[in-house]
Motif scaffolding. Structure first.
Motif, PDB file in Angstrom:
ATOM      1  N   LEU A 190       0.826  -1.208   0.000  1.00 41.24           N
ATOM      2  CA  LEU A 190       0.000   0.000   0.000  1.00 41.24           C
ATOM      3  C   LEU A 190       0.859   1.256   0.000  1.00 41.24           C
ATOM      4  N   ASN A 191       1.910   1.264   0.819  1.00 45.28           N
ATOM      5  CA  ASN A 191       2.784   2.434   0.911  1.00 45.28           C
ATOM      6  C   ASN A 191       3.451   2.732  -0.425  1.00 45.28           C
ATOM      7  N   ASP A 192       3.991   1.688  -1.080  1.00 51.28           N
ATOM      8  CA  ASP A 192       4.666   1.899  -2.368  1.00 51.28           C
ATOM      9  C   ASP A 192       3.690   2.411  -3.422  1.00 51.28           C
ATOM     10  N   ALA A 193       2.477   1.867  -3.430  1.00 48.29           N
ATOM     11  CA  ALA A 193       1.497   2.292  -4.431  1.00 48.29           C
ATOM     12  C   ALA A 193       1.055   3.733  -4.195  1.00 48.29           C
ATOM     13  N   LEU A 194       0.824   4.110  -2.922  1.00 44.92           N
ATOM     14  CA  LEU A 194       0.367   5.467  -2.624  1.00 44.92           C
ATOM     15  C   LEU A 194       1.484   6.495  -2.749  1.00 44.92           C
ATOM     16  N   SER A 195       2.740   6.092  -2.524  1.00 45.95           N
ATOM     17  CA  SER A 195       3.862   7.026  -2.616  1.00 45.95           C
ATOM     18  C   SER A 195       4.212   7.349  -4.061  1.00 45.95           C
ATOM     19  N   ASP A 196       3.871   6.462  -4.964  1.00 47.40           N
ATOM     20  CA  ASP A 196       4.219   6.658  -6.371  1.00 47.40           C
ATOM     21  C   ASP A 196       3.426   7.836  -6.951  1.00 47.40           C
ATOM     22  N   ASN A 197       4.146   8.847  -7.429  1.00 51.34           N
ATOM     23  CA  ASN A 197       3.542  10.045  -8.045  1.00 51.34           C
ATOM     24  C   ASN A 197       2.540  10.726  -7.094  1.00 51.34           C
ATOM     25  N   ASN A 198       2.899  10.805  -5.803  1.00 47.78           N
ATOM     26  CA  ASN A 198       2.023  11.437  -4.807  1.00 47.78           C
ATOM     27  C   ASN A 198       2.269  12.944  -4.782  1.00 47.78           C
ATOM     28  N   GLU A 199       1.788  13.643  -5.814  1.00 48.61           N
ATOM     29  CA  GLU A 199       2.045  15.074  -5.946  1.00 48.61           C
ATOM     30  C   GLU A 199       1.277  15.889  -4.913  1.00 48.61           C
ATOM     31  N   THR A 200       0.176  15.371  -4.416  1.00 42.08           N
ATOM     32  CA  THR A 200      -0.620  16.123  -3.431  1.00 42.08           C
ATOM     33  C   THR A 200      -0.124  15.910  -2.002  1.00 42.08           C
ATOM     34  N   SER A 201       0.872  15.009  -1.819  1.00 36.40           N
ATOM     35  CA  SER A 201       1.452  14.719  -0.498  1.00 36.40           C
ATOM     36  C   SER A 201       0.402  14.237   0.503  1.00 36.40           C
ATOM     37  N   MET A 202      -0.624  13.556   0.015  1.00 38.76           N
ATOM     38  CA  MET A 202      -1.614  12.984   0.925  1.00 38.76           C
ATOM     39  C   MET A 202      -1.124  11.621   1.408  1.00 38.76           C
TER      40      MET A 202
ATOM     41  N   ALA B 291       1.255   5.360   5.521  1.00 37.08           N
ATOM     42  CA  ALA B 291       1.441   4.936   4.137  1.00 37.08           C
ATOM     43  C   ALA B 291       1.309   6.139   3.209  1.00 37.08           C
ATOM     44  N   GLY B 292       2.205   6.205   2.226  1.00 38.12           N
ATOM     45  CA  GLY B 292       2.172   7.297   1.268  1.00 38.12           C
ATOM     46  C   GLY B 292       3.175   8.389   1.554  1.00 38.12           C
ATOM     47  N   VAL B 293       3.875   8.322   2.691  1.00 37.23           N
ATOM     48  CA  VAL B 293       4.846   9.360   3.044  1.00 37.23           C
ATOM     49  C   VAL B 293       6.181   9.133   2.344  1.00 37.23           C
ATOM     50  N   SER B 294       6.671   7.889   2.385  1.00 32.89           N
ATOM     51  CA  SER B 294       7.979   7.593   1.803  1.00 32.89           C
ATOM     52  C   SER B 294       7.974   6.154   1.284  1.00 32.89           C
TER      53      SER B 294
END
Length: 657
Positions: free
Chosen positions: A510-522, A567-570
């Protein structure tokens, strides 16, 4: 008829009202102006007196400072010569000789400090009225200072301070004194003696006599007709420290001479402020009876002491100037009213003429005739601005009606879309309970309460291979953006959980998928778990989410969780996994921060401690726990608006059999 209509015109009525208001104002001002004048004069006079008292305060503080500095400058020599008692007397003589303000000075040692000198030893130096400096050793036969209150108190305090005023009758002078007392320490830091330097308060009497003379001769030229100005230095309990009659010093009390004059309670408030060593205020600047004379009283504290500088002012002097000033202002006011009434009558009649034309036009505009022509106003004044405002209003109303139609249609469309989005989002979350009616080894219940039409909280669960896969999450932010990330996260959880039973691997995916191209930093805080229904072993991984509660018959405890980032930070973060064996009947209570951070109207948070107490006393069934918790939160927040999405999810492991 025409004349009658003219007499009842707006201009006539306004003119009459203006004149009536002016007359009423004149009457009121005439009635109260005397008191106003008195108040202003008292205020001005109070400022003058406070300024003079501040100067006197500086002089008194300087005198006391001279004494304290002289003492402080000789402490080193005294403590250095403690082993040579015969060298202390010359130091006392030097202190008194070099400092004219010091009337006397002595060092009082503790009992038997110098056995050869006797039970008490006190080298003492004083200045006579003829300015001759004398010295003496005050032995046991003179006085037993060891039992005196001033000595025991100074030893106990072990710090420099000014004593209470006293009268020393041991020598020629019988003047009031105040003593600066400083503790003397030996090499081990023990207090072995008290150095006291006495300051005569005679200088304050001379200072205040000079101040009174300035008041009477330079400030209030007519004061001889009404009485004399008198200044005093008092202690906070009202005791006189200065007085023209020597017998009253340290014996008479000023408060005994103060009585009310006009307003009840003024004397009590004045005495209360003086006891609290405060400066006279506007509320206490009222006339009093002092020594049976009508008097105003002003006072201010003496810096660094509990003393008060007070000045009594004859009431007659203030009344005289108040009457003169009041009569002068009333005469001017009569002239102003007469001239103003004439000017207002002519000006109002002319100025209000265009208002009728504007009123007629406004009636037509109110009926929907937005294109009605407006009258022409020649003068560029407020009425011309009013005419321009009407014109702008006509154009604005026309544009507003069109915009309102478009906005209403757009808002209706948006509300319909949000309603559809809410339905879609809710359909993605489990909502059928009991979730697994065919099973008797597990009970599940969950509930989502978004703060807006759509939110960012989620929870999900399913069973595969006799294992319960579940998660709860909270997306950063609110509204539509958070709901989109929520939908993606829920889908990713389902997809990833099909291929692995390890919670940390699920979170990493989940973290890798959400971090990929996370331009909104959510980002998303997550708690992912896998419960082996056969054994009751729970495997879990926490990604920055609130730690759940474990509920048993013994109460509620917090489930320990390793710190991991959301998830999604790094990307490429290595998440940890933990495990615990659940006993039969244990309920796992999961939630988002919308629960523990719920606020009431005073911004007090519901809090983890309150949440844990309620969970511990609630029924252990998942639905009952969530229902009880929701009712408690709603009662706590009251009328406060919900500020964040709130999700609760509970799993009870019943048994493996």
């Amino acid at each position: 008829m025409e004349k009658k209509k003219k007499n009842h015109s707006f201009a006539t009525r306004l003119s009459r009202w203006v004149m009536l208001v002016l007359l009423v104002m004149m009457g009121i001002i005439s009635y109260v102006f005397y008191d106003v004048c008195v108040g202003e004069i008292v205020s001005i006079m109070g400022n003058n007196f406070h300024g003079s008292m501040q100067s006197s305060d500086i002089c008194i503080s300087d005198a006391m400072s001279d004494v304290s500095v002289a003492v402080n400058n000789n402490i080193f020599d005294i403590e250095r010569n403690l082993s040579q008692p015969d060298q202390l007397q010359p130091i006392m003589e030097r202190i008194v000789t070099q400092n004219p303000r010091i009337r006397s000075c002595g060092i009082s040692f503790i009992e038997n400090y110098y056995p050869k000198k006797g039970r008490q030893f006190r080298p003492y130096t004083w200045r006579t009225d003829s300015m001759e400096v004398k010295t003496r050793q005050l032995d046991d036969g003179f006085e037993d200072y060891l039992k005196a209150e001033w000595f025991t108190e100074a030893i106990a305090k072990d710090s420099a301070y000014w004593s209470r005023p006293f009268v020393d009758g041991r020598h020629e002078a019988r003047t009031p004194l105040v003593s600066y007392q400083y503790p003397i320490h030996d090499q081990q830091g023990k207090v072995v003696a008290i150095l006291d330097a006495d300051l005569s308060l005679d200088f304050m009497t001379q200072l205040l006599d000079k101040q009174d003379s300035i008041f009477e001769k330079d400030v209030w030229l007519l004061s001889d007709d009404f009485g004399a100005f008198k200044s005093y230095v008092l202690r906070s309990d009202g005791t006189f420290l200065t007085h023209l009659e020597q017998r009253r010093i340290l014996k008479g009390n000023f408060f005994d001479h103060v009585k009310d004059y006009d307003e009840p309670g003024v004397a009590e408030n004045t005495i209360k402020e003086m006891k609290e060593v405060k400066r006279s205020s506007k509320e206490t600047s009222k006339p009093l009876k002092v020594n049976r004379k009508d008097t105003y009283l002003f006072y201010a504290p003496v810096t660094g002491t509990d003393w008060i500088l007070a000045v009594t002012v004859p009431k007659g002097a203030i009344d005289y100037f108040s009457i003169l000033l009041g009569l002068f202002v009333v005469m001017i006011f009569f002239v102003v009213i007469f001239v103003t009434s004439l000017v207002c009558r002519l000006t109002i009649k002319r100025a209000t003429k265009p208002l009728k034309l504007l009123a007629d036009t406004a009636d037509k505009v109110a009926q929907g005739q937005f294109d009605t022509p407006l009258p022409t106003i020649k003068h560029h004044d407020e009425i011309h601005q009013l005419r321009d405002s009407f014109e702008n209003m006509q154009h604005s109303l026309t544009d507003y009606i069109e915009e309102l139609k478009e906005t209403t249609a757009s808002k209706a469309s948006m509300e319909n879309e949000l309603k559809i989005a809410h339905g879609i989002q809710m359909s993605m979350l489990p909502k059928t309970y009991p979730a697994f009616p065919e099973r008797n080894d597990i009970d599940i219940y969950g509930q989502v309460t978004p703060a807006k039409a759509v939110g960012g909280d989620l929870y999900d669960f399913f069973i595969r291979d006799e294992k319960l896969f579940f998660c709860i999450g909270d997306v950063s932010g609110k509204g539509v953006p958070a709901s989109l990330v929520m939908a993606v996260t829920r889908s990713l959880f389902r997809n990833i959980a099909v291929h692995t039973t390890e919670p940390d691997k699920m979170v990493e995916g989940l973290n890798d998928a959400l971090s990929d191209n996370n331009e909104t930093s959510m980002f998303v805080t997550l708690f992912v778990g896998v419960l082996d229904l056969a054994t009751g072993r729970l495997y879990y991984s926490n990604a920055g989410h609130n730690m759940p509660l474990l509920l048993t018959d013994d109460g509620a405890v917090v489930l320990s969780c390793n710190p991991n980032i959301p998830a999604g930070v790094s990307s490429n973060w290595k998440f940890t996994s933990q495990q615990i064996d659940l006993k039969a009947g244990t309920t796992l209570f999961l939630y988002t921060d919308g629960l523990n951070e719920a606020e009431d109207i005073n911004h007090n948070q519901f809090g983890m401690e309150r949440m844990q107490q309620i969970a511990a006393t609630a029924d252990n069934q998942p639905q009952s726990v969530i229902t009880t918790m929701k009712e408690a939160v709603e009662q706590f927040v009251g009328e406060a608006e919900q500020s964040d999405d709130m999700t609760m999810f509970a799993i009870q492991y019943i048994s493996s059999h």
